[in-house]
Write a protein that holds these residues in place. Structure first.
Motif, short mmCIF file in Angstrom:
data_model
loop_
_atom_site.label_atom_id
_atom_site.label_comp_id
_atom_site.label_asym_id
_atom_site.label_seq_id
_atom_site.Cartn_x
_atom_site.Cartn_y
_atom_site.Cartn_z
N GLU A 2 -5.45 4.90 -0.67
CA GLU A 2 -5.86 4.13 -0.14
C GLU A 2 -5.04 4.24 1.02
OE1 GLU A 2 -7.10 1.85 -4.44
OE2 GLU A 2 -7.04 1.40 -2.59
N ASN A 27 0.85 -1.19 -0.04
CA ASN A 27 0.12 0.12 -0.33
C ASN A 27 1.30 1.58 0.25
OD1 ASN A 27 -2.36 -1.70 0.25
ND2 ASN A 27 -2.48 -1.26 2.44
N LEU A 56 0.11 2.26 -3.52
CA LEU A 56 -0.88 2.85 -3.06
C LEU A 56 -1.41 4.35 -2.53
CD1 LEU A 56 -3.29 -0.13 -2.66
CD2 LEU A 56 -2.61 0.90 -5.07
#
Length: 262
Positions: free
Chosen positions: A262, A253, A257
């Motif tokens: 997120e 992540n 991301l």
């Protein structure tokens, strides 16, 4: 209940998945794999990976694999740049150097990789790197064009691992780890990877974990089998699967991301 994992590299566009792609994704979800990075290896598979990512809620890469470097069109950078405008495309690659098989001439591989690194640098995007038997040349490229990213499917030496870690890359580990023959060196090196640098990936349909029992009749790897890689990684690192799940999710992540909120 399975621990939730993210497959940080799957070739979902492979023709090996054409007949049962929907079933494979259902099995992955049932096995606790709730996100995937779909690998683009040429312009066509990069476009197809993006389409699948949008359809199924995953993310993808856009790039040209070193095996295909000789076939890269002259305008490939502008085509990759256009693909990278989609928020589902979170990395430039798969790109790199493969001096093991030499399916493309080495000067062509180097030239194409340089263009990928420059594009990733300009767009401030991570690179998804492939390196096989080409560490010295890869190091020269990385020194020349600093980037962030992951060394996918790492199978190299301790010197290479230490360099990539010092450079700042994350390290992608596959079912190669589960191979009692080829994976011995990687098994010894795995504990040297810090918690905040480890990613797990299947590279499916390739690299079926040899420790998997029972093995599928097809001998084809798929994202659901990432649980086996996580299990072996946990054993070798003297950590729990829960811990492996948490750190690899956090790393994924953070790398891919963070710009998506997120």
């Amino acid at each position: 209940m399975h621990n939730l994992l993210i497959d940080a590299g799957v070739n979902l566009t492979s023709s090996q998945f054409d007949k049962d792609r929907t079933d494979i994704l259902a099995r992955a979800e049932a096995a606790g794999v709730d996100n995937m990075l779909l690998i683009g290896c040429c312009l066509q598979s990069s476009q197809e990976s993006l389409s699948l990512a949008k359809k199924h809620g995953y993310v993808s890469t856009a790039g040209i694999h070193p095996h295909d470097a000789k076939d890269a069109p002259t305008d490939f950078v502008s085509q990759l740049r256009a693909l990278a405008e989609h928020k589902k495309v979170v990395a430039i690659g798969e790109c790199g150097l493969d001096f093991n098989r030499d399916f493309s001439p080495r000067d062509s591989q180097n030239a194409i990789l340089e263009q990928h690194l420059l594009l990733a640098q300009q767009l401030d995007m991570p690179v998804y790197l492939h390196e096989r038997d080409a560490f010295d040349s890869m190091r020269v490229q990385l020194e020349h064009t600093p980037v962030k990213g992951v060394l996918h499917c790492f199978t190299g030496t301790q010197d290479a691992l230490e360099y990539y870690l010092d450079y700042g890359l994350m390290i992608g580990i596959t079912g190669w780890l589960c191979d009692e023959r080829r994976g011995e060196q990687l098994q010894k090196l795995l504990p040297l990877i810090p918690d905040d640098r480890l990613l797990l990936e299947t590279d499916a349909p390739y690299l079926l974990p040899r420790s998997l029992k029972p093995k599928p009749k097809s001998r084809r790897n798929e994202p659901a089998f990432l649980q086996e890689v996580a299990k072996v990684a946990a054993e070798l690192r003297s950590q729990t699967i829960e811990h492996i799940s948490e750190i690899t999710r956090n790393n994924f992540n953070r790398l891919f991301l963070s710009d998506m909120g997120e």
